[in-house]
Motif scaffolding. Structure first.
Motif, PDB file in Angstrom:
ATOM      1  N   GLU A   9       0.830  -1.209   0.000  1.00  0.00           N
ATOM      2  CA  GLU A   9       0.000   0.000   0.000  1.00  0.00           C
ATOM      3  C   GLU A   9       0.864   1.257   0.000  1.00  0.00           C
ATOM      4  O   GLU A   9       0.490   2.277  -0.583  1.00  0.00           O
ATOM      5  N   ILE A  10       1.992   1.213   0.642  1.00  0.00           N
ATOM      6  CA  ILE A  10       2.894   2.370   0.693  1.00  0.00           C
ATOM      7  C   ILE A  10       3.423   2.690  -0.703  1.00  0.00           C
ATOM      8  O   ILE A  10       3.553   3.851  -1.081  1.00  0.00           O
ATOM      9  N   GLU A  11       3.709   1.681  -1.465  1.00  0.00           N
ATOM     10  CA  GLU A  11       4.216   1.882  -2.817  1.00  0.00           C
ATOM     11  C   GLU A  11       3.178   2.559  -3.711  1.00  0.00           C
ATOM     12  O   GLU A  11       3.530   3.287  -4.634  1.00  0.00           O
ATOM     13  N   LYS A  12       1.898   2.374  -3.425  1.00  0.00           N
ATOM     14  CA  LYS A  12       0.830   2.973  -4.228  1.00  0.00           C
ATOM     15  C   LYS A  12       0.442   4.370  -3.759  1.00  0.00           C
ATOM     16  O   LYS A  12      -0.358   5.028  -4.398  1.00  0.00           O
TER      17      LYS A  12
END
Length: 42
Positions: A9-12
């Protein structure tokens, strides 16, 4: 099961949605001269 957290989720995450804020120093350190004056007074 892995010991590492899920970061998918952090990457998105879209940083452009964040608001720009100005940081303000709430408790600034005293100047060197002030410290020297206090040392001399003690």
């Amino acid at each position: 099961m892995s010991d590492k957290p899920d970061v998918s989720e952090i990457e998105k995450f879209d940083k452009t949605k964040l608001k720009k804020t100005e940081t303000q120093e709430k408790n600034p350190l005293p100047f060197k001269e002030t410290i020297e004056q206090e040392k001399a007074a003690a």
